[in-house]
Design an enzyme around this catalytic site. Sequence first.
Site, mmCIF file in Angstrom:
data_model
loop_
_atom_site.group_PDB
_atom_site.id
_atom_site.type_symbol
_atom_site.label_atom_id
_atom_site.label_comp_id
_atom_site.label_asym_id
_atom_site.label_seq_id
_atom_site.Cartn_x
_atom_site.Cartn_y
_atom_site.Cartn_z
ATOM 1 N N SER A 160 -6.129 6.219 -0.569
ATOM 2 C CA SER A 160 -7.180 5.309 -0.848
ATOM 3 C C SER A 160 -8.022 5.051 0.383
ATOM 4 O O SER A 160 -7.727 5.148 1.375
ATOM 5 C CB SER A 160 -6.435 4.046 -1.106
ATOM 6 O OG SER A 160 -7.405 2.875 -1.507
ATOM 7 N N TYR B 246 -1.182 -2.890 1.864
ATOM 8 C CA TYR B 246 -1.515 -1.641 1.112
ATOM 9 C C TYR B 246 -2.129 -0.480 1.966
ATOM 10 O O TYR B 246 -1.830 0.575 2.054
ATOM 11 C CB TYR B 246 -2.167 -2.153 -0.243
ATOM 12 C CG TYR B 246 -2.759 -1.080 -1.200
ATOM 13 C CD1 TYR B 246 -1.948 -0.241 -1.925
ATOM 14 C CD2 TYR B 246 -3.999 -0.455 -0.805
ATOM 15 C CE1 TYR B 246 -2.256 0.702 -2.520
ATOM 16 C CE2 TYR B 246 -4.611 0.539 -1.802
ATOM 17 C CZ TYR B 246 -3.544 1.038 -2.552
ATOM 18 O OH TYR B 246 -4.243 1.993 -3.439
#
Lengths: 245, 435
Positions: free
Chosen positions: A137, A150
Site C-alpha cells: 500500500s 496499518y
Amino acid sequence: MHNTRILILGANSDIAVATARILAQEGADLWLSSRNLEELEKEAANLRTRYGVDARGVRFDARDFDSHPDFYSGLDPKPDGVVLAFGLLGDQQTSQKDFDQARAVMETNYTGAVCILELVAADFDRRGKGFIVGISSVAGDRGRADNYIYGSSKAGFTAYLSGLRQRLHASGIPVLTVKPGFVATKMTVGKPLPKRLTADPEMVARAIVKGIRKRKNVIYVKPLWRVIMGVITHIPEKVFKKLSL
Amino acid sequence: MELSGWGRHPVIQAEMTPAHNHRVLQEKISGMGTLIAYGYGRSYGDSALAKQVVGMRPLDRMIEFEESTGLLTCEAGVLFADIVKTFLPRGWFLKVTPGTKYITVGGAVAADIHGKNHHIAGCFGDTVSHLKMIGAGGETVHCSRDHNSELFRATCGGMGLTGIIFEAAFYLTKVPSATISMTTIKTRDLVETFEAFEKHADTPYSVAWVDCLAKGGSLGRSLVMLGEFEGEDANTDIDYRPSNGTTIPKWFPGFLLNNASISVFNKLYYAKAQNGSSKKRVGVDAFFYPLDRLLHWNRIYGKSGLIQYQFILPKSAGVKGMEEILQEIAQSGIGSFLAVLKLYGPANDHYLSFPMEGYSLALDFKVQHRLPELLDRLDRLVLKYSGRIYLAKDARVSREVFEQGYPQIEAFRALRKSLGLDRKFRSMQSDRLGL
Ligand SMILES: Cc1cc2nc3c(=O)[nH]c(=O)nc-3n(C[C@H](O)[C@H](O)[C@H](O)COP(=O)(O)OP(=O)(O)OC[C@H]3O[C@@H](n4cnc5c(N)ncnc54)[C@H](O)[C@@H]3O)c2cc1C
Ligand SMILES: NC(=O)c1ccc[n+]([C@@H]2O[C@H](COP(=O)([O-])OP(=O)(O)OC[C@H]3O[C@@H](n4cnc5c(N)ncnc54)[C@H](OP(=O)(O)O)[C@@H]3O)[C@@H](O)[C@H]2O)c1
C-alpha cells in the site's frame, strides 16, 4: 495463462476476486485461499462456470503461522504463480488503544505474509520458476498519524518484497509490488474517498495482470499516486510532523 | 448518495448498502429498518427507490450450469450482459430478454420481465426453476412453483416487495447462431400493423416501432420487425463478440430533444424504411439491444429526465382501444422518440405480472409541462379498455388506476401482511400504491 496454476492468498478480497477473474478468463487454473471457505467455494464455482477453468477453494489463515507449511505442501498441483492479496486495515484509533487489534493488523499484513511467502519463495527457487505478486500500500511509503499501524505493517511488507525481488532475481523469478492507492472495496465502504484518486477493483486487477506479463517491479495503479507519494516522502521530517495529511 | 431509476426522475437522497455477501446481507437486513433491493437501476421510475436500498450488484457469481438441461444457477446481481457473453459462444441464450442487457437477474425476476417473444415464451418468471431469498427477519427462504408457491407467484413480478432474491435458477435455451434474420414490414396504419402481428404470430420475435405523431389515415403507421435465429442445428462454438457502446456525456443538453426534432426524427425514420417488406441479417446485440449501443442514452432527455409510459390492453379492446389512445397522443402534440408496440401471449398466474393477452405500447416522454395531464387522460383510456400499467416503467400512476388493472392485488397484499414483508420491504412506489 493456459497450463498455469495460480495461488491467490486472501482470495475473498475484492481486488483478488477481480484479479482471479481476469486470470481465469485468460485460461489460468486457480487455488483460492483465505478463511471464509464458503465464499471461496462460491467464487471457485463462478470461475468454473464462467471460464471453464479448474478453480478450487482451500482454507488458509495468514495469522495461523504454524499451519502454513501443511497448507502449502498440501497444494497439489503446486502453483506457478502467487498473488498475495489478504490484508487488514483495522481502525487506527482502536489499534492505539487495543494492542490485540494492532497485533492482528501487523500479523496479517507483515508477519503472516512473510511466513507464507518464504515457503513459496523456497519452492519457486528450487523449481526455478514462478512469479510472486504482493499487494502492499502507499500507506507504507510514509507513516502518518491517522494510519501508522496499518502503514508500518505495509512498510515492512514493501521492504520485504523489495529484498525478495533482489534475492530471486538471479533465479529469474519476478516479484511485483502493487501499491493501489485508494480502492473502492469492502475494506473502504463508507469512507469518503476522493474520486480522482480512487480506483475500482477491476482497474487494479488489470494493472496487476499487465504487471505480471511485463515482469514489472513496482506499480502504482493510478499514476498520480506515484507523484503524490514522491512529494510526501520528500517533505522533511521537521515539517512533516506538523502536517495533518 | 443521489439515486434514481433509468428515467432520472425522480432523483432522491438514499443510503446504499452493498450486498457483499449473503451472510453480511442477512445480518444487515435485520438491523436496517425498511428497505428495498436495487439491481442495476434500469427500471425507469421509483420501483427500486427508498431511503435505504441494498445494492445487489456485488452478488454476481454464477454458481452452476447444467449442460444437459440448460439450467443456470446464479446470484441475483449477475447481469444479463454477462450471461450472454458467457453462454452465447457455447450455444445458449436467454429464453426471455428485455430490450437492454444491462439488468440484473434479480431485477428480471422482480419485474417478471418480457421480451419480443412473449407471445411464444412468456415472462422471465416462467423460465425460473427456483429462488433463494431473504425474508423480513433475515431468514433464508426457498421458493418455486411447488414449494412456497404463493411466495413464488408473488415474487415474480413483485418488484422486490416480497424479500431480497439472492440466488435464482432458470433455464437457458439452445440457439444455432448469434445472428438474427430480420424482416421489416412497413405498414400504413394501425389496422395493417395489427394484421402484420397476427399474421406472423408464429415468428419467435416481433416488435413494432410506431410513428406516434402520425395522424388521420396514417395513425398507427409502423415498422414491424420480425426476427428468428439463423441456422437450424445446435452449435457449441458460436462466434460472438459483444459490441461496446458509445457513451452520451452527462451534460448532454436536453433541449436538443424537443417536439419538433422528435417529429422530424419519426418522419425520417419511417421514410427511410423500404416500402412493403425487407430482409436483413443482424447480430444479437443489434437486434435485441439496439439502445445499449448508446450507453446512458437516457441523458439525451437532459436534466429534467424522462417518463416512460407503458400500458397493455387486452385483445378484446381491439384496434379501437389502441386507436383512441394514439389519437389522444397525436393530438396532444407531445411526441415520443420511441414508441414500441408489441403483441402478447396469455398471462401467467404471477400476482403482479404485467403481460396479458393483447397489445402493449411503451412511450418515452421528456418530463415537461402538460405531460401529467396527458398521462392522466391516457390512464383513463387504459382503464376504459380494461388495460393496465407496467410498474417497472412507472413513477406516477395513482393507486386507483393501478389497482383496477391488477385483479390479484389483494392476494398480494395479504401475503405481504401475513409474512411481515410490508413492514420491511418498501419502495417509494409501493408506498404510493399502498402495496
Ligand atoms: C432500454 C431499456 C429497455 C427495456 N426493455 C424492457 C423490455 O423489453 N421488457 C421488460 O419487461 N422490461 C424492459 N425494461 C425494464 C427492465 O427490464 C426492468 O425494469 C428490470 O427490472 C430492470 O432490472 P434492474 O436489475 O436494473 O433492476 P432495478 O431497476 O434496480 O430494480 C427493479 C425492481 O426489481 C427489484 N429488484 C432488483 N433486484 C432485486 C433482488 N435481488 N431481489 C428482489 N428485488 C429486486 C427492485 O426492488 C425494483 O423493484 C427496459 C429498460 C430499459 C432501460
Ligand atoms: N481497498 C483499498 O483502498 C486498498 C488500498 C491499498 C491497499 N490495499 C490492499 O489491497 C489488498 C486487498 O484489499 P481489498 O480492499 O480488496 O480487501 P478486502 O476486500 O477488505 O479483503 C481482504 C481479504 O483479506 C482476507 N483476510 C483477512 N485476514 C486474513 C487472514 N488472517 N488470513 C487469510 N485471509 C485474510 C479476507 O478474506 P477472508 O475473510 O475469507 O479470510 C478478506 O476478504 C489488501 O492487502 C489491502 O491492504 C487496499
